[in-house]
Design a protein around this motif. Structure first.
Motif, mmCIF file in Angstrom:
data_model
loop_
_atom_site.group_PDB
_atom_site.id
_atom_site.type_symbol
_atom_site.label_atom_id
_atom_site.label_comp_id
_atom_site.label_asym_id
_atom_site.label_seq_id
_atom_site.Cartn_x
_atom_site.Cartn_y
_atom_site.Cartn_z
ATOM 1 N N ASP A 78 93.702 -31.067 10.568
ATOM 2 C CA ASP A 78 93.911 -29.657 10.180
ATOM 3 C C ASP A 78 95.387 -29.319 9.993
ATOM 4 O O ASP A 78 95.767 -28.152 10.079
ATOM 5 C CB ASP A 78 93.321 -28.726 11.258
ATOM 6 N N LEU A 79 96.192 -30.307 9.714
ATOM 7 C CA LEU A 79 97.645 -30.121 9.666
ATOM 8 C C LEU A 79 98.083 -28.959 8.769
ATOM 9 O O LEU A 79 99.052 -28.271 9.063
ATOM 10 C CB LEU A 79 98.297 -31.425 9.172
ATOM 11 N N ASP A 80 97.362 -28.728 7.690
ATOM 12 C CA ASP A 80 97.792 -27.653 6.773
ATOM 13 C C ASP A 80 97.044 -26.342 7.000
ATOM 14 O O ASP A 80 97.049 -25.454 6.156
ATOM 15 C CB ASP A 80 97.676 -28.092 5.307
ATOM 16 N N MET A 112 90.536 -22.174 1.324
ATOM 17 C CA MET A 112 89.867 -23.393 1.769
ATOM 18 C C MET A 112 89.717 -24.426 0.654
ATOM 19 O O MET A 112 89.522 -25.611 0.927
ATOM 20 C CB MET A 112 88.501 -23.062 2.402
ATOM 21 N N GLU A 113 89.832 -23.977 -0.585
ATOM 22 C CA GLU A 113 89.746 -24.937 -1.687
ATOM 23 C C GLU A 113 90.972 -25.853 -1.709
ATOM 24 O O GLU A 113 90.978 -26.861 -2.420
ATOM 25 C CB GLU A 113 89.562 -24.208 -3.034
ATOM 26 N N ARG A 114 91.997 -25.495 -0.919
ATOM 27 C CA ARG A 114 93.191 -26.358 -0.843
ATOM 28 C C ARG A 114 93.335 -27.055 0.514
ATOM 29 O O ARG A 114 94.257 -27.856 0.720
ATOM 30 C CB ARG A 114 94.450 -25.513 -1.103
ATOM 31 N N HIS A 115 92.417 -26.697 1.443
ATOM 32 C CA HIS A 115 92.522 -27.252 2.794
ATOM 33 C C HIS A 115 92.417 -28.778 2.756
ATOM 34 O O HIS A 115 91.490 -29.313 2.145
ATOM 35 C CB HIS A 115 91.432 -26.650 3.684
ATOM 36 N N THR A 116 93.357 -29.424 3.386
ATOM 37 C CA THR A 116 93.567 -30.892 3.475
ATOM 38 C C THR A 116 94.380 -31.451 2.297
ATOM 39 O O THR A 116 94.903 -32.546 2.393
ATOM 40 C CB THR A 116 92.272 -31.750 3.611
#
Ligand SMILES: [Fe+2]
Length: 192
Positions: A60-62, A70-74
């Motif tokens: 979950d670093l970002d 959430m579409e950019r999560h990871t």
């Protein structure tokens, strides 16, 4: 070979990244809990606990940056870790815990393990906090099981994601017990 040589990052470096990028204690504890469960799961698949632990620690670093996107999560995490020369297998596994938003498919044991592990941490914390002692040491598998069945309890915790453990042949009860044990082993760090 040490962990840097194999995976491109040591646990200490991963902890530093976590400190730098995550701004709440709750998120850091969440990642430590995910790490502990992932390490406990790795031997069942003949996998390296260091690698699985790093995936838990860094998944979950970002989150600070992407919590509302959430579409950019990871994907931000991917950039950070690629820049540092972290092993692509670590990055690929991390991305699959956001498979639904990224149009990815979970295929490897580590993919299912990460999603189930990082999700059950929330259920275990919530179930601990409603025990009289608020201590994970006295938390039972049956209590967590019961709370999971109560739809209104910790409703943001995705039960289907926890149940992905069954896709890698770990029955739910066993997965809950393993996860409680893993989190108990770092209860001090988790403040539970
Ligand atoms: Fe997470």
């Amino acid at each position: 070979m040490n962990a840097t040589a194999v995976w491109g990052i040591t646990r200490e470096e991963a902890l530093e990244l976590m400190e730098r990028y995550l701004d709440t204690d709750a998120m850091r504890k969440h990642c430590l809990a995910a790490e502990a469960i992932m390490r406990a799961l790795a031997p069942r698949f003949g996998a390296d606990p260091d690698m699985w632990g790093l995936v838990g620690l860094l998944h979950d670093l970002d989150y600070n940056e992407t919590r509302d996107h959430m579409e950019r999560h990871t994907l931000e995490t991917e950039k950070i870790l690629l820049d540092r020369g972290v092993h692509p297998d670590i990055i690929e596994a991390i991305k699959t815990h956001n498979a639904e938003n990224l149009g990815l498919t979970r295929t490897k044991p580590i993919d299912f393990a990460l999603t189930a592990a990082e999700t059950i941490t929330g259920m275990i914390v919530a179930a601990t906090l409603v025990t009289p002692e608020k201590k994970i040491d006295s938390l039972k598998t049956s209590s967590v099981r019961k709370r999971m069945k109560a739809k209104e309890f910790a409703r943001s915790v995705n039960r289907d994601h926890i149940r992905l453990c069954e896709q890698i042949s770990i029955p739910l009860e066993e997965f809950i017990t393993l996860s409680i044990d893993a989190m108990q082993s770092i209860s001090g760090k988790l403040g539970l």
